[in-house]
Scaffold this active site. Sequence first.
Site, PDB file in Angstrom:
ATOM      1  N   ARG A 281       0.809  -1.227   0.000  1.00 34.04           N
ATOM      2  CA  ARG A 281       0.000   0.000   0.000  1.00 34.04           C
ATOM      3  C   ARG A 281       0.841   1.276   0.000  1.00 34.04           C
ATOM      4  O   ARG A 281       0.521   2.236  -0.704  1.00 34.04           O
ATOM      5  CB  ARG A 281      -0.882  -0.013   1.252  1.00 34.04           C
ATOM      6  CG  ARG A 281      -1.840   1.148   1.365  1.00 34.04           C
ATOM      7  CD  ARG A 281      -2.444   1.230   2.778  1.00 34.04           C
ATOM      8  NE  ARG A 281      -2.725  -0.053   3.340  1.00 34.04           N
ATOM      9  CZ  ARG A 281      -3.915  -0.660   3.296  1.00 34.04           C
ATOM     10  NH1 ARG A 281      -4.922  -0.069   2.704  1.00 34.04           N
ATOM     11  NH2 ARG A 281      -4.085  -1.842   3.853  1.00 34.04           N
ATOM     12  N   ARG A 317     -13.204  -1.665  -0.659  1.00 37.95           N
ATOM     13  CA  ARG A 317     -12.671  -1.320   0.662  1.00 37.95           C
ATOM     14  C   ARG A 317     -13.704  -0.653   1.586  1.00 37.95           C
ATOM     15  O   ARG A 317     -13.795  -1.032   2.754  1.00 37.95           O
ATOM     16  CB  ARG A 317     -11.426  -0.421   0.532  1.00 37.95           C
ATOM     17  CG  ARG A 317     -10.289  -1.061  -0.267  1.00 37.95           C
ATOM     18  CD  ARG A 317      -8.973  -0.328  -0.133  1.00 37.95           C
ATOM     19  NE  ARG A 317      -8.417  -0.493   1.183  1.00 37.95           N
ATOM     20  CZ  ARG A 317      -8.452   0.393   2.134  1.00 37.95           C
ATOM     21  NH1 ARG A 317      -8.974   1.580   1.905  1.00 37.95           N
ATOM     22  NH2 ARG A 317      -7.958   0.138   3.321  1.00 37.95           N
ATOM     23  N   CYS A 349     -26.551  -4.441  -6.281  1.00 34.86           N
ATOM     24  CA  CYS A 349     -27.702  -4.812  -5.459  1.00 34.86           C
ATOM     25  C   CYS A 349     -27.263  -5.292  -4.076  1.00 34.86           C
ATOM     26  O   CYS A 349     -27.422  -6.473  -3.737  1.00 34.86           O
ATOM     27  CB  CYS A 349     -28.512  -5.895  -6.161  1.00 34.86           C
ATOM     28  SG  CYS A 349     -29.025  -5.350  -7.771  1.00 34.86           S
ATOM     29  N   GLU A 350     -26.657  -4.415  -3.339  1.00 38.36           N
ATOM     30  CA  GLU A 350     -26.213  -4.692  -1.972  1.00 38.36           C
ATOM     31  C   GLU A 350     -26.307  -3.374  -1.217  1.00 38.36           C
ATOM     32  O   GLU A 350     -25.803  -2.345  -1.701  1.00 38.36           O
ATOM     33  CB  GLU A 350     -24.728  -5.118  -1.933  1.00 38.36           C
ATOM     34  CG  GLU A 350     -24.385  -6.374  -2.671  1.00 38.36           C
ATOM     35  CD  GLU A 350     -24.385  -7.620  -1.790  1.00 38.36           C
ATOM     36  OE1 GLU A 350     -24.542  -7.503  -0.558  1.00 38.36           O
ATOM     37  OE2 GLU A 350     -24.229  -8.705  -2.372  1.00 38.36           O
TER      38      GLU A 350
END
Length: 427
Positions: A281, A317, A349-350
Site C-alpha cells: 500500500r 474497501r 444490489c447490496e
Amino acid sequence: MQLTDVLTYHNGRLHLENISLAALAEQMGTPVYVYSQTLLAANAQTVLTSIPPAPPDTLICYAVKANANPALLHLLGQYGFGADVTSGGELFLAQHAGIPADRIIFSGVGKTRPEIVMAIQAGIRALHVESAVELETIAEIATAHCRKVRIGVRVNPDISADTHPYMSTGQKTHKFGVSPAQAIEILTKAATHPWLEPVGLATHVGSQIRSLASFADVACFLVDMAARLAAQGIRLEYLDVGGGLGIDYDGQGAPSLADWVTAVAPPIHQAGYNLVMEPGRSIVGATGILLTCVTTIKQQGERTFVVVDAGMSDLIRPALYNAYHAIWPVVAPPPGAPSLPVDVVGPICETGDWLARERPFPPVRPGDLLAILHTGAYGFSMSSNYNGRLRPPEVLVHRDKWYTIRQRQDYHHLLDGCTPIQNLSEN
Ligand code: LLP
C-alpha cells in the site's frame, strides 16, 4: 511526495500530473483507475534512498497483491524492487513483468503443491514456510526435483497492530505464521535436510498500520529470535519485517516511508543481517484515483444518495472495512458552494455498496465526474465481475502523457472459460 502534490485543480478542472481528468474520462469512459507514475517513482526512490548503505543488504519485495498491473510491476522491477507473491498467479505476473526470480519471495498461508513446484522450478529467493506440514511438502518436492530450496519461516510474533481487525495478522489467534518455538523447530529441521537451506525469518503483523512502534517491536523481535537461532548454530541471511505501513487516507497523518525504513533497518543491520521489506500500500496506494461519473441522484427520506457508476465491484474497501476514501469533484465547486451530507453509492444490489456515507459534499448533478482518492492499492486488485459488471480500465499518467495499461473488459469477458451453450448436453 503526496497525492495532493500531483492531483491539483488548474482553472477549476482536476488534473493528475498534467492530464485533465475530464479529458481522460471523455476518451476512456468511467469508471477508470488512473495512476501517477511520478508519485510511484518518488515513493520507490524514497524507500531506496532511505536504506543505509550496504552491507548488510536490503531487498524491497513489493507486495504484488496491492496492485498487480504488469506495467506497474515492470516499473517497480526496473527501480530495483523484488516481489512478494502469495500465489502461483502472482508469481506468474511478477516473472512476466521481468522481476528476476532471485528477488522474489513467496509468502502465503496455503501454498498448494503445484504452486510450490512452480516456485522451486522458477528458482525464487525463498519460500516462506507457514506450517510444519508445508515444510514436509517442500522437502519432498525439493528432493524429487534434486533442487536446493531456500527456506524462510513466517513467524507469528503475537504483536497486536493498531488497525482494522481484518488487517491485523500477527497475533496468535490469527491463521498466519507459526509460533516462535515452531519456527525454531522448522528451521532446525531444514538445516539438517540435504535439499533445504534455512535462510530467513519473516513476519507481517498487519496492514494500514500507523504506529512506528509496532514496526520497531517487530524488528527487535526478529533480531532476538535470530540470536537464539545463531546460538543453536543456525545463522540466517535475512530478516523480513513484512509490509503494513499505513497511508494517510483521512488527513489524520501516517508515518513516511523514510521513517518506516529508519525504524526497522538499523536494529537489523546492526545485528549483521540483510533486511527484507514487503511494502504494498505505501508504494502504490496514494498513486491512484478511481474516476467515476454520477448516474443519478435520489432523495430517500432524510438521505441524499448520489449514485455513481463505480461500486463495490470496482472498490470494495468501504464495504469490507468501512474504509474512508476522500472524494473530489473533477470540476471545482464555485467558491462558497454549500456542503450537504450525501451517501455516494454504487449501482450494485447490496446495501453495503457504498463509497462514502453522510459525507459533506457540494451540489452534484448527473453526468458530473468524481475522483475517489488513494485507490492505487487494493482497488483494482480486489475488483470483481459481481452483478455482471465489467472490470474497469487502468491508465498510467506521466507528466503530459497517459497510457492505457489495462483495457476495460467487454461483455465477452463474462463468458471467459465458460463452456459454450451449444456444447452442453440436452439434459
Ligand atoms: N506481506 C504480506 C505477507 C502480506 O500479507 C501483505 C498484505 C503485505 C506484505 C503488504 O501489506 P501492505 O504494505 O500493503 O499493508 N485488502 C486490505 C489489505 C490487506 C493486506 C493483506 N496483506 C485493504 O484493502 O486495506
